[in-house]
Design a protein around this motif. Sequence first.
Motif, short mmCIF file in Angstrom:
data_model
loop_
_atom_site.label_atom_id
_atom_site.label_comp_id
_atom_site.label_asym_id
_atom_site.label_seq_id
_atom_site.Cartn_x
_atom_site.Cartn_y
_atom_site.Cartn_z
N THR A 90 -8.68 7.45 -1.70
CA THR A 90 -7.26 7.72 -1.83
C THR A 90 -6.92 8.25 -3.22
O THR A 90 -6.14 9.19 -3.37
CB THR A 90 -6.43 6.45 -1.51
N GLN A 105 -9.76 2.83 -1.44
CA GLN A 105 -8.89 3.24 -2.55
C GLN A 105 -9.55 4.28 -3.44
O GLN A 105 -8.86 5.08 -4.08
CB GLN A 105 -8.47 2.02 -3.37
N SER A 128 -14.46 0.36 -1.01
CA SER A 128 -13.01 0.43 -0.99
C SER A 128 -12.54 1.84 -0.66
O SER A 128 -13.00 2.81 -1.28
CB SER A 128 -12.43 0.00 -2.33
N THR A 135 -4.49 -1.09 -6.79
CA THR A 135 -3.97 0.27 -6.66
C THR A 135 -3.55 0.81 -8.02
O THR A 135 -3.82 1.97 -8.34
CB THR A 135 -2.78 0.30 -5.69
N SER A 188 0.82 -1.21 0.00
CA SER A 188 0.00 0.00 0.00
C SER A 188 0.85 1.26 0.00
O SER A 188 0.57 2.22 -0.72
CB SER A 188 -0.91 0.00 1.24
N TYR A 240 -6.29 3.00 6.06
CA TYR A 240 -5.61 3.17 4.78
C TYR A 240 -5.68 4.61 4.30
O TYR A 240 -4.76 5.11 3.64
CB TYR A 240 -6.18 2.22 3.73
N ARG A 283 1.33 4.13 -3.15
CA ARG A 283 1.09 5.55 -2.92
C ARG A 283 2.35 6.36 -3.18
O ARG A 283 2.30 7.46 -3.75
CB ARG A 283 0.59 5.76 -1.48
#
Length: 411
Positions: free
Chosen positions: A160, A157, A155, A82, A11, A185, A15
């Motif tokens: 993010t 994500q 999610s 991701t 993760s 996260y 990122r």
Amino acid sequence: MALVHIPGSKSITARALFLAAAADGVTTLQRPLRSDDTEGFAEGLARLGYRVGRTPDSWQVDGRPQGPAVPEADVYCRDGATTARFLPALAAAGHGTYRFDASPQMRRRPLLPLTRALRDLGVDLRHEEAEGHHPLTVTAHGVEGGEVVLDAGQSSQYLTALLLLGPLTRTGLRITVTDLVSVPYVEITLAMMRSFGVEVGREGSTYVVPPGGYRATTYAIEPDASTSSYFFAAAALTGGEVTVAGLGEGALQGDLGFVEVLRRMGAQVEIGADRTTVRGTGQLHGITVTMRDISDTMPTLAAIAPFASGPVRIEDVANTRVKECDRLDACAENLRRLGVDVATGEDWIEIRPGVPSGAEIKTYGDHRIVMSFAVTGLRTPGISFDDPGCVRKTFPGFHEAFARLKGEIVG
């Protein structure tokens, strides 16, 4: 005591690659994870025209705040969620036409809340086949910014990806979140953005992301807490002792909270400045636990649950049904193959005490199913896997590392 060195966090590496690509200058990433997922992310950046230089222990990325260096690209995201979710957002900040596709496994995983939000922000984005799934094409003209509402209940994500995009927009973003899973996260994302020079504000359920871009830096990747869970669980299950180096107080990853679940079940846990140790006590208690925020470790707990003295009930993990596979059903099916009594619902699984017997584990190509049931195999001879190699997604050397651990703590 077994001292284990876990590869870098998947993760955090993903990122960091996004942030490095978006930053003004050259960023050095120290000890990044090298696995199928992260190599796929780096390959995707290269396809978009970013320079990624590699040494055995570090990656250097030439950032481009203005977006991809090429006007057209075709990016294959492999199995990486991701990669598949972050890179279209990065590409949207540039100028050009960028097509993204992924493996059959990743094509099945949902994307619509994110792509709907990007469209609401004016991004020209088209799903080529099934709406809300890969493949998709982004025709990018930069992103103005503004306000958007997002459902991140499937999610984190999705959130993010928008947070990471925010500083690349012309006016910044205000993201109002109606539902959110895996909150830790998001905290990783916010902390890492801070390290690259961006401070995100909050107003209740709204995240306020300023424009202005990122600054390049040198960034060290901490060990993967989700991967560490298998080694910690091994200690709790066998009565051994395992220490993971480099993961302790101040760790960014919420999945380190799995050791607190093991503590509640009877294991001894010590979290130091730069390491965490779990010691098994020879017994595991039954437990009811909510794992919404650390759901990637749900299969780890399910795999050791039959050895507890009472039922283990794991709740609020509906989002595990839309991971690499339906992990709730996969865990239940494989436990039943081992002769264990299991019940499931929409967002929960309950595992009763039993004595598992050897069987072939159906992995569904999911790395976490393999690594979790490898822990079961420490107490159950005869466990095998129909696709043991799928661990390359996050830990290509897992089987060798786990065999060494077994030799140290089991003999």
